[in-house]
Design an enzyme around this catalytic site. Structure first.
Site, PDB file in Angstrom:
ATOM      1  N   ASN A  97     -10.211  -1.317   0.166  1.00 13.83           N
ATOM      2  CA  ASN A  97      -8.766  -1.081   0.160  1.00 13.83           C
ATOM      3  C   ASN A  97      -8.171  -1.674  -1.123  1.00 13.83           C
ATOM      4  O   ASN A  97      -8.108  -2.891  -1.270  1.00 13.83           O
ATOM      5  CB  ASN A  97      -8.181  -1.751   1.410  1.00 13.83           C
ATOM      6  CG  ASN A  97      -6.676  -1.649   1.489  1.00 13.83           C
ATOM      7  OD1 ASN A  97      -6.011  -1.298   0.525  1.00 13.83           O
ATOM      8  ND2 ASN A  97      -6.140  -1.967   2.652  1.00 13.83           N
ATOM      9  N   HIS A 144      -3.697   6.542   2.292  1.00 14.14           N
ATOM     10  CA  HIS A 144      -4.037   5.239   1.733  1.00 14.14           C
ATOM     11  C   HIS A 144      -5.411   4.844   2.282  1.00 14.14           C
ATOM     12  O   HIS A 144      -5.652   4.898   3.498  1.00 14.14           O
ATOM     13  CB  HIS A 144      -2.966   4.219   2.123  1.00 14.14           C
ATOM     14  CG  HIS A 144      -3.413   2.811   1.950  1.00 14.14           C
ATOM     15  ND1 HIS A 144      -3.969   2.353   0.770  1.00 14.14           N
ATOM     16  CD2 HIS A 144      -3.412   1.750   2.805  1.00 14.14           C
ATOM     17  CE1 HIS A 144      -4.287   1.078   0.917  1.00 14.14           C
ATOM     18  NE2 HIS A 144      -3.966   0.696   2.138  1.00 14.14           N
ATOM     19  N   CYS A 187       0.810  -1.225   0.000  1.00 15.44           N
ATOM     20  CA  CYS A 187       0.000   0.000   0.000  1.00 15.44           C
ATOM     21  C   CYS A 187       0.843   1.273   0.000  1.00 15.44           C
ATOM     22  O   CYS A 187       0.314   2.362  -0.193  1.00 15.44           O
ATOM     23  CB  CYS A 187      -0.933  -0.004   1.194  1.00 15.44           C
ATOM     24  SG  CYS A 187      -1.757  -1.578   1.359  1.00 15.44           S
TER      25      CYS A 187
END
Ligand code: ACO
Length: 339
Positions: A292, A262, A117
């Site tokens: 996500n 993020h 990420c």
């Protein structure tokens, strides 16, 4: 001797892509023991996009890149470098070359960045180094991941969190500098908190008897995560990291126009912004639509913010990536609309 001159870095354009297949929380609750209420109150996620079997990560990355190329009025042949941030490549040797081929970017060098990420933030910083030194002029950075292929769809503690997607940005040299400061970290001692590990004993090579089986197939386990530890890590390290960048640039938190974290979990976004005393209306969030998307989450949100006119000339954007590794880092951008 010609004096060495550092160049500024400009974000010329962005793009993004998500798959068509949309899996809502309600749909998920038909296959695992969960509910829309549990998922949305704990994570902010309402739905996620999942790649079809006949599409690949390269297809998504290609669509995102094409949007950035079109908006930046750049031809693929003019790209000097492609940085492909992904932890779910098509090929363990790297997928950047497949993207290079798909785009027809014949002149571009291309390589992968594997940093989950944090991958897109690291990609921006790597690109900036090549631009500052005058090595390259047109750099495409793509963050893309298809974690739907790496989660155990019977494990309700992880599968509800992730979705697939891709985002892209093109960077060029400029007289003004958009990328003001950055900060990067790694803590390998905590890597076990979030990983997709290689299966132990998957090798069938018997060195003693010189028996090298031709049928050896290496396998990876499903994604595993200690949710509570990852949460604690994110909400303690990310504000620290952003504060360090602000200090380097001699800026105050109230000068930030947009906070772009993020997109891991709405509760992480809320806690980090509260710690930094940044009001909710300055926090960019699209987690409810995509979940996500790992390396793709920041460039997708960045592209949406540009496309909807949220980001204007001279806006200051604080971006932070964090995740497996464990890795985390921030970058402060002051976006200049006109060269
Ligand atoms: N539906 C219903 N119940 C569930 C689900 C689910 N999908 N998942 C877990 N539960 C249950 C558990 O079994 C547990 O039940 P019990 O109390 O009977 O034992 C209960 O809910 C609480 O579980 P916890 O794991 O304690 O839930 P928590 O409040 O910690 O929330 C979550 C879990 C959302 C994962 C949270 O820990 C979190 O957000 N962590 C950060 C994770 C993250 O953001 N990861 C990605 C960052 S890095 C990257 O992007 C790759």
């Amino acid at each position: 001797m010609t004096p060495f001159k550092m160049h500024g870095t400009h974000i010329l354009s962005t793009g993004s892509a998500v798959p068509d297949i949309c899996i809502s929380n309600d749909l998920l609750s038909n296959i695992i023991d969960t509910s829309d209420t549990w998922i949305s109150t704990r994570t902010g996620i309402k739905e996620r996009r999942i790649l079809d079997n006949n599409q690949s990560i390269i297809d998504l990355a290609r669509i995102a890149s094409d949007e950035a190329l079109i908006k930046g009025l750049i031809k693929a042949e003019d790209l000097d470098l492609i940085l492909f941030a992904t932890s779910t490549p098509n090929d363990l040797f790297g997928s950047a070359s497949q993207l290079q081929k798909s785009l027809g970017a014949t002149k571009a060098a291309a390589f992968d960045i594997t940093a989950a990420c944090s991958g897109f933030v690291i990609g921006l910083i790597v690109a900036q180094q090549f631009i500052q030194t005058g090595t390259y002029k047109n750099i495409l950075i793509v963050g893309a991941d298809t974690l739907s292929q790496w989660v155990d769809w019977s494990d309700r503690t992880t599968c509800i969190l992730f979705g697939d997607g891709a985002g892209a940005a093109i960077l060029q040299p400029s007289r003004q500098n958009d990328l003001m400061s950055f900060e990067l970290n790694t803590d390998g001692s905590e890597s076990h908190q979030l990983s997709i590990q290689h299966q132990e004993n998957s090798s069938s090579i018997d060195y003693k008897n010189l028996n090298f089986s031709a049928q050896k197939i290496s396998k990876y386990k499903y994604l595993t995560m200690n949710g509570k530890e990852v949460y604690k890590f994110a909400v303690s390290k990310v504000p620290e990291s952003i504060n360090k960048c602000l200090q380097t640039s001699q800026l105050k938190t109230n000068q930030i126009t947009w906070l772009l974290l993020h997109q891991a979990n709405q509760r992480i976004l809320d806690t980090v912004s509260q710690k930094l005393q940044i009001p909710t209306e300055k926090v960019l969030s699209n987690i409810q639509c995509y979940g996500n998307t790992s390396a793709a989450s920041i460039p997708i949100a960045l592209n949406e913010a540009f496309n909807t006119g949220h980001i204007c000339h001279k806006d200051i954007i604080a971006i932070a990536g964090f995740g497996a590794g464990l890795t985390w880092g921030s970058i402060l951008i002051q976006w200049n609309a006109i060269e």
